[in-house]
Design a protein around this motif. Structure first.
Motif, PDB file in Angstrom:
ATOM      1  N   TYR A  90       0.832  -1.203   0.000  1.00 22.62           N
ATOM      2  CA  TYR A  90       0.000   0.000   0.000  1.00 22.62           C
ATOM      3  C   TYR A  90       0.870   1.258   0.000  1.00 22.62           C
ATOM      4  CZ  TYR A  90      -3.582   3.344   1.395  1.00 22.62           C
ATOM      5  OH  TYR A  90      -4.424   4.417   1.445  1.00 22.62           O
ATOM      6  N   VAL A  91       1.952   1.221   0.779  1.00 20.54           N
ATOM      7  CA  VAL A  91       2.878   2.369   0.816  1.00 20.54           C
ATOM      8  C   VAL A  91       3.526   2.569  -0.549  1.00 20.54           C
ATOM      9  CG1 VAL A  91       5.042   3.227   1.800  1.00 20.54           C
ATOM     10  CG2 VAL A  91       3.331   2.161   3.290  1.00 20.54           C
ATOM     11  N   ILE A  92       3.947   1.435  -1.169  1.00 22.82           N
ATOM     12  CA  ILE A  92       4.551   1.517  -2.507  1.00 22.82           C
ATOM     13  C   ILE A  92       3.547   2.067  -3.511  1.00 22.82           C
ATOM     14  CG2 ILE A  92       5.470   0.136  -4.421  1.00 22.82           C
ATOM     15  CD1 ILE A  92       6.659  -1.744  -2.297  1.00 22.82           C
ATOM     16  N   PHE A  93       2.288   1.601  -3.401  1.00 21.51           N
ATOM     17  CA  PHE A  93       1.238   2.087  -4.296  1.00 21.51           C
ATOM     18  C   PHE A  93       1.043   3.596  -4.140  1.00 21.51           C
ATOM     19  CE2 PHE A  93      -3.258   3.286  -4.682  1.00 21.51           C
ATOM     20  CZ  PHE A  93      -3.469   2.999  -6.016  1.00 21.51           C
ATOM     21  N   GLY A  98       1.247   8.366  -6.554  1.00 22.44           N
ATOM     22  CA  GLY A  98       1.417   9.809  -6.497  1.00 22.44           C
ATOM     23  C   GLY A  98       2.326  10.315  -7.602  1.00 22.44           C
ATOM     24  N   SER A  99       3.412   9.556  -7.848  1.00 22.14           N
ATOM     25  CA  SER A  99       4.335   9.931  -8.922  1.00 22.14           C
ATOM     26  C   SER A  99       3.653   9.866 -10.280  1.00 22.14           C
ATOM     27  CB  SER A  99       5.543   8.990  -8.895  1.00 22.14           C
ATOM     28  OG  SER A  99       6.402   9.259  -9.974  1.00 22.14           O
ATOM     29  N   PHE A 100       2.837   8.795 -10.484  1.00 21.64           N
ATOM     30  CA  PHE A 100       2.124   8.641 -11.756  1.00 21.64           C
ATOM     31  C   PHE A 100       1.122   9.774 -11.965  1.00 21.64           C
ATOM     32  CE2 PHE A 100      -1.689   7.071 -13.958  1.00 21.64           C
ATOM     33  CZ  PHE A 100      -1.134   6.740 -15.192  1.00 21.64           C
ATOM     34  N   MET A 101       0.370  10.121 -10.920  1.00 21.14           N
ATOM     35  CA  MET A 101      -0.610  11.190 -11.029  1.00 21.14           C
ATOM     36  C   MET A 101       0.058  12.538 -11.288  1.00 21.14           C
ATOM     37  SD  MET A 101      -3.525   9.813 -10.897  1.00 21.14           S
ATOM     38  CE  MET A 101      -4.527  11.303 -10.771  1.00 21.14           C
ATOM     39  N   LYS A 102       1.223  12.724 -10.678  1.00 21.27           N
ATOM     40  CA  LYS A 102       1.966  13.961 -10.906  1.00 21.27           C
ATOM     41  C   LYS A 102       2.415  14.052 -12.359  1.00 21.27           C
ATOM     42  CE  LYS A 102       5.971  16.559  -9.206  1.00 21.27           C
ATOM     43  NZ  LYS A 102       7.128  16.543  -8.267  1.00 21.27           N
ATOM     44  N   LYS A 107       1.567  16.047 -17.974  1.00 27.44           N
ATOM     45  CA  LYS A 107       1.268  15.830 -19.398  1.00 27.44           C
ATOM     46  C   LYS A 107       0.009  16.573 -19.814  1.00 27.44           C
ATOM     47  CE  LYS A 107       3.521  11.361 -20.114  1.00 27.44           C
ATOM     48  NZ  LYS A 107       3.337   9.930 -20.458  1.00 27.44           N
ATOM     49  N   GLU A 108      -0.983  16.599 -18.916  1.00 24.86           N
ATOM     50  CA  GLU A 108      -2.225  17.303 -19.231  1.00 24.86           C
ATOM     51  C   GLU A 108      -1.969  18.797 -19.404  1.00 24.86           C
ATOM     52  OE1 GLU A 108      -6.634  18.225 -17.336  1.00 24.86           O
ATOM     53  OE2 GLU A 108      -5.367  16.681 -16.426  1.00 24.86           O
ATOM     54  N   LYS A 109      -1.155  19.353 -18.517  1.00 23.82           N
ATOM     55  CA  LYS A 109      -0.837  20.775 -18.624  1.00 23.82           C
ATOM     56  C   LYS A 109      -0.039  21.056 -19.895  1.00 23.82           C
ATOM     57  CE  LYS A 109      -1.873  23.326 -15.987  1.00 23.82           C
ATOM     58  NZ  LYS A 109      -3.156  24.061 -15.859  1.00 23.82           N
TER      59      LYS A 109
END
Length: 434
Positions: A90-93, A98-102, A107-109
């Motif tokens: 869960y911690v790794i996730f 968080g890194s993936f969402m960042k 990319k969206e910006k």
């Protein structure tokens, strides 16, 4: 037996007590009930928990591996260990999520910025390639060009305004030596027509091509043109109730005759069917009643299956399709070409010459490259058979999509981006007027 007889004899004497060994046993003459003394040994009844523990111990020592694993999985030690592992996962996730969402937000910006530049016409080639990459529309040659730009970025260059790479250097269809030159295949198919169905049946059954042909013909509506119809392998999937008229065209006279025979046998009462001998490259001349464009016959749906690989000029053929479409019309293609994996493309390249000799087609063409060069707008694109079978729905530039054709990303994400751009544009105009 002796004790039993003794009990019977003493029945009328009332309660009697005997000393048996070191224990006292008392029998009641009225009920024959056995009553043990305090020092009598009695077998203890096991609780459910004790029985379960004994079963668990036996399962741990079982010869059956699955039974042992099942017992271990139920053990307290295993459960405690799993709890630690789950917390760790869960911690790794959280970290990677968080890194993936960042990264996704970044990319969206970036996509918003590039799309804003596109509306003003100030977009460079690198930004065009980045936009294609982020929207999943990157072709093989685009990928090669983008890799070159990324190399230039690593070398320190960060501004690509005015920079444009030589497109011919990255073209697969023109530069790949394994893609053989186009040729006129009319004579080949004239001789192949009679045996074509018999020879190709097994190959198509092995890869369930019938499902793809059904998909192709489901799009046929209104006035329909089928190009490179061959021996009419799509006729049995046609729904005539959705069609007002249908025209079949192929460069092989023998194949057109076979198609006509199949059609009349299957739909004897359908009158609005025409069969024309001609090439896709000559479609405009064939469809024109005179020199006036307004008199040119046009279609609601143009379909083609496995024809681009046999045209002398496939890009010209696609451009002709677009010119013969009615407003809102669609071009639907079922084609084979280069796949999504290098080892597949190597196999296609190695057998390209033999394929051309056997079937008259260039099966290792990059279909995406042809579509991009034709200037068509892709409405829907999917690939099967490791990417070698292309299912395409396309339209003319400028035609709008129907509600059914607008995907989730375009409907919810891109629309949000577009609204932001329009708001920014209106705000800028308002400030200028002030």
């Amino acid at each position: 037996m002796m004790i039993r007889n003794l009990v019977v004899k003493c029945h009328r004497l009332g309660p009697v007590t005997f000393k048996v060994g070191f224990n006292f046993v008392r029998f009641s003459s009225n009920s024959h009930t056995y009553i043990s003394k305090p020092n009598t040994r009695v077998r203890k009844v096991k609780t459910k928990e004790e029985i379960a523990n004994e079963l668990f111990e036996r399962q741990l020592k079982s010869d059956n591996r699955l039974i042992r694993w099942g017992a271990i999985a139920r053990s307290d030690k295993f459960r405690k260990g799993m709890t630690k592992y789950l917390i760790g996962l869960y911690v790794i996730f959280l970290i990677y999520g968080g890194s993936f969402m960042k990264e996704l937000y970044g990319k969206e910006k970036e996509l918003e910025t590039i799309q804003a530049k596109e509306t003003t016409g100030n977009i460079n080639e690198y930004e065009q390639l980045r936009m294609k990459s982020m929207t999943g529309k990157l072709r093989t040659r685009d990928k090669l060009k983008l890799e070159k730009y990324e190399e230039m970025k690593k070398e320190g260059k960060d501004n690509f305004d005015g920079v444009e790479l030589d497109g011919e250097e990255y073209e697969i269809n023109n530069k790949n030596k394994h893609i053989l030159p186009a040729r006129d295949t009319t004579e080949f198919y004239e001789g192949k027509a009679v045996d074509y169905d018999k020879e190709v049946n097994f190959e198509e059954r092995m890869i369930f091509m019938g499902r793809r042909r059904k998909w192709l013909m489901r799009h046929c509506k209104g006035d329909v043109l089928e190009v490179s119809c061959g021996t009419g392998r799509n006729i049995k999937y046609l729904d005539p109730s959705q069609v007002h008229s249908i025209t079949y065209i192929d460069s092989s006279k023998n194949m057109i005759e076979l198609s006509q025979e199949k059609f009349k046998e299957r739909f004897p009462k359908f009158a609005n069917a025409a069969f024309v001998v001609g090439k896709a490259e000559d479609l405009l001349n064939l469809a024109s009643r005179n020199d006036e464009e307004s008199k040119t016959v046009k279609y609601d749906t143009i379909v083609e299956s496995f024809g681009l690989c046999s045209h002398e000029d496939p890009v010209k053929a696609l451009k002709n399709f677009a010119k013969l479409l009615k407003p809102g019309g669609r071009i639907v293609l079922l084609e084979h070409g280069r796949g999504e994996y290098d080892f597949i493309n190597k196999a296609l390249d190695d057998r390209a010459e033999k394929r051309l000799e056997t079937w008259g087609c260039r099966w290792n063409l990059d279909i995406g490259e042809l579509l991009d060069d034709s200037g068509l707008d892709i409405v829907d694109e999917s690939r099967t058979h490791l990417g070698t079978t292309w299912c395409i729905v396309a339209k003319k530039k400028g035609d709008s999509k129907s509600k059914e054709e607008i995907g989730f990303y375009e409907k919810y994400v891109s629309s949000g981006v577009q609204s932001k751009l329009e708001t920014a544009s209106n705000s800028s105009k308002h400030q200028q007027t002030k």
